[in-house]
Design a protein around this motif. Structure first.
Motif, PDB file in Angstrom:
ATOM      1  N   LEU A  87       0.975  -1.289  -0.040  1.00  0.00           N
ATOM      2  CA  LEU A  87       0.013  -0.074   0.014  1.00  0.00           C
ATOM      3  C   LEU A  87       0.779   1.204   0.044  1.00  0.00           C
ATOM      4  O   LEU A  87       1.638   1.507   0.727  1.00  0.00           O
ATOM      5  N   ARG A  88       0.478   2.146  -0.733  1.00  0.00           N
ATOM      6  CA  ARG A  88       0.912   3.691  -0.782  1.00  0.00           C
ATOM      7  C   ARG A  88      -0.018   4.382   0.060  1.00  0.00           C
ATOM      8  O   ARG A  88      -1.123   4.500  -0.461  1.00  0.00           O
ATOM      9  N   LEU A  89       0.409   5.133   0.988  1.00  0.00           N
ATOM     10  CA  LEU A  89      -0.573   5.824   1.858  1.00  0.00           C
ATOM     11  C   LEU A  89       0.144   7.139   2.494  1.00  0.00           C
ATOM     12  O   LEU A  89       1.341   7.166   2.708  1.00  0.00           O
ATOM     13  N   ASP A  90      -0.706   7.945   3.108  1.00  0.00           N
ATOM     14  CA  ASP A  90      -0.369   9.280   3.806  1.00  0.00           C
ATOM     15  C   ASP A  90      -0.828   8.974   5.262  1.00  0.00           C
ATOM     16  O   ASP A  90      -2.099   8.623   5.515  1.00  0.00           O
TER      17      ASP A  90
ATOM     18  N   GLU B 239       3.727  -2.596   3.831  1.00  0.00           N
ATOM     19  CA  GLU B 239       3.128  -4.041   3.555  1.00  0.00           C
ATOM     20  C   GLU B 239       2.077  -4.249   4.788  1.00  0.00           C
ATOM     21  O   GLU B 239       2.140  -4.264   5.850  1.00  0.00           O
ATOM     22  N   PRO B 240       0.819  -4.224   4.424  1.00  0.00           N
ATOM     23  CA  PRO B 240      -0.447  -4.431   5.454  1.00  0.00           C
ATOM     24  C   PRO B 240      -0.775  -5.950   5.777  1.00  0.00           C
ATOM     25  O   PRO B 240      -0.739  -6.609   4.891  1.00  0.00           O
ATOM     26  N   HIS B 241      -0.335  -5.967   7.037  1.00  0.00           N
ATOM     27  CA  HIS B 241      -0.703  -7.334   7.586  1.00  0.00           C
ATOM     28  C   HIS B 241      -1.893  -8.019   8.118  1.00  0.00           C
ATOM     29  O   HIS B 241      -2.426  -8.840   7.919  1.00  0.00           O
TER      30      HIS B 241
ATOM     31  N   VAL C 251      -1.826  -3.086  11.145  1.00  0.00           N
ATOM     32  CA  VAL C 251      -0.267  -3.624  11.618  1.00  0.00           C
ATOM     33  C   VAL C 251       0.431  -3.785  10.263  1.00  0.00           C
ATOM     34  O   VAL C 251       0.055  -4.694   9.503  1.00  0.00           O
ATOM     35  N   ALA C 252       1.411  -3.027  10.226  1.00  0.00           N
ATOM     36  CA  ALA C 252       2.099  -2.806   8.659  1.00  0.00           C
ATOM     37  C   ALA C 252       3.497  -2.947   8.915  1.00  0.00           C
ATOM     38  O   ALA C 252       4.033  -2.310   9.975  1.00  0.00           O
ATOM     39  N   PHE C 253       4.180  -3.169   7.966  1.00  0.00           N
ATOM     40  CA  PHE C 253       5.728  -3.202   7.886  1.00  0.00           C
ATOM     41  C   PHE C 253       6.131  -2.045   7.024  1.00  0.00           C
ATOM     42  O   PHE C 253       5.746  -2.072   5.817  1.00  0.00           O
ATOM     43  N   ASP C 254       6.915  -0.920   7.562  1.00  0.00           N
ATOM     44  CA  ASP C 254       7.041  -0.033   6.886  1.00  0.00           C
ATOM     45  C   ASP C 254       8.282  -0.418   6.001  1.00  0.00           C
ATOM     46  O   ASP C 254       9.435  -0.279   6.550  1.00  0.00           O
ATOM     47  N   LEU C 255       8.300  -0.192   4.673  1.00  0.00           N
ATOM     48  CA  LEU C 255       9.370  -0.468   3.749  1.00  0.00           C
ATOM     49  C   LEU C 255      10.296   0.458   3.784  1.00  0.00           C
ATOM     50  O   LEU C 255      11.354   0.184   3.318  1.00  0.00           O
TER      51      LEU C 255
ATOM     52  N   ALA D 133      11.283   2.746   6.442  1.00  0.00           N
ATOM     53  CA  ALA D 133      11.888   2.857   7.577  1.00  0.00           C
ATOM     54  C   ALA D 133      12.342   1.477   8.118  1.00  0.00           C
ATOM     55  O   ALA D 133      13.204   1.240   9.305  1.00  0.00           O
ATOM     56  N   ALA D 134      11.889   0.281   7.441  1.00  0.00           N
ATOM     57  CA  ALA D 134      12.341  -1.158   7.777  1.00  0.00           C
ATOM     58  C   ALA D 134      11.947  -1.566   9.277  1.00  0.00           C
ATOM     59  O   ALA D 134      12.776  -1.802   9.955  1.00  0.00           O
ATOM     60  N   ARG D 135      10.727  -1.139   9.447  1.00  0.00           N
ATOM     61  CA  ARG D 135      10.329  -1.630  10.821  1.00  0.00           C
ATOM     62  C   ARG D 135       8.860  -1.558  10.761  1.00  0.00           C
ATOM     63  O   ARG D 135       7.963  -1.272   9.961  1.00  0.00           O
ATOM     64  N   TRP D 136       8.319  -2.377  11.742  1.00  0.00           N
ATOM     65  CA  TRP D 136       6.743  -2.790  12.082  1.00  0.00           C
ATOM     66  C   TRP D 136       6.120  -1.355  12.578  1.00  0.00           C
ATOM     67  O   TRP D 136       6.906  -0.724  13.261  1.00  0.00           O
TER      68      TRP D 136
END
Length: 320
Positions: free
Chosen positions: A155-158, A167-169, A181-185, A187-190
């Motif tokens: 997902l691309r979002l603001d 990555e929306p999990h 709960v998503a993984f920020d691509l 910042a490389a963190r949850w």
């Protein structure tokens, strides 16, 4: 024109809404003549449905009490509403979890494959100790993000204006609020994101693979994450205090609408509101921790008044 059976089902669905329909309204909605409408009504009566005539200008019909239980005819938006309600029902009522799951299973079983895919939202409902309701969230947003979770698409979002690629999990309903709960691509963190704070851009179409979730799974991650996009609820009295407790501990037990900010590994700043200053002081006291940096002055005065009342209670309670 619809076939007789399809038209009759549609008529039954309209009558099942519980309102009274005029004859001209039904004719217009169904695209039939008054004579055809009367014939379809008779078909329903022969099937055991209590369709009552309503006298007046133009005449009308309504589905009366008794008779056979009408089949449920739902459009796509109604299906999403029913599925979300069933999945989150356990956050409001106890003892209906099994019934809600059986109803969901029955609904999915008879649903067309295409509609089943759209309505099968991946929601995890969680009950908080203090449910302070939030503003209702847009169903279209839940449906859009839920589809990305189910299809495992980036997902691309603001998030409050900040651009993210995630990555929306999982979707989690916690304290009557919706979280992703998503993984920020980048910042490389949850991350835990408040769903009503985000704006979703058009689908990327990019897929992603499963990742090991944070320890404890999505529910525990939401419970113990302080930075989850919360804002203070609009209470008449609003204050903030530093507590000698870790942010993760306070985040789990703070009421909905509170904001927790980590100050150190062993302390945090808790902002929350209440109906009165004495009520707010009482909420802070429930954490049973040392407090500093108490603001505003009205809250400090409420603590002073509470201290005096508690001191008198101890003296009176200990007297013989």
């Amino acid at each position: 024109m619809a076939t007789t059976s399809a038209r009759t089902l549609r008529l039954l669905s309209m009558l099942g809404a519980g309102r009274t329909w005029s004859g001209p309204e039904l004719c217009d909605r169904l695209g039939v003549s008054p004579r055809t409408l009367r014939r379809d009504v008779e078909v329903l009566r022969e099937m055991g449905y209590a369709v009552d005539p309503v006298k007046g200008i133009g005449g009308g019909y309504r589905l009366g009490p008794g008779g056979a239980l009408p089949p449920v005819v739902l459009d796509e938006d109604q299906v999403v509403a029913v599925v979300v309600a069933l999945q989150t029902a356990s956050t409001a009522l106890r003892g209906i979890e099994e019934s809600a799951q059986r109803a969901l299973a029955a609904l999915r079983h008879v649903m067309p494959r295409r509609l089943r895919t759209d309505a099968d939202l991946p929601i995890i409902p969680v009950v908080n100790q203090w449910e302070f309701p939030a503003e209702p969230i847009e169903a279209a947003l839940v449906r859009e993000v839920g589809a990305a979770v189910r299809r495992r698409q980036v997902l691309r979002l603001d998030d409050d204006g900040d651009p993210l690629r995630v990555e929306p999990h999982h979707l989690v309903v916690w304290a009557a609020r919706w979280y992703l709960v998503a993984f920020d691509l980048w910042a490389a963190r949850w991350r835990v994101l408040r769903l009503d704070r985000i704006t979703v851009h058009p689908p990327t179409g990019a897929g992603f693979a499963e990742r090991p979730l944070p320890d404890g799974g999505p529910v525990e991650f939401v419970r113990h994450t302080a930075d989850r996009g919360d804002r203070p609820a609009p209470w008449p009295c609003l204050g903030h205090v530093e507590l000698a407790l870790p942010a993760a501990v306070v985040a789990e037990f703070a009421p909905g609408g509170a904001v927790v900010e980590a100050v150190s590994t062993t302390s945090c700043r808790l902002t929350m509101g209440a109906w009165s200053w004495s009520g707010l002081a009482g909420l802070y006291l429930t954490f049973g921790a040392e407090m500093t940096h108490v603001e505003p002055a009205e809250l400090r005065e409420a603590f002073g008044a509470a201290h005096a009342r508690l001191a008198r209670a101890v003296v009176v309670g200990g007297s013989s």
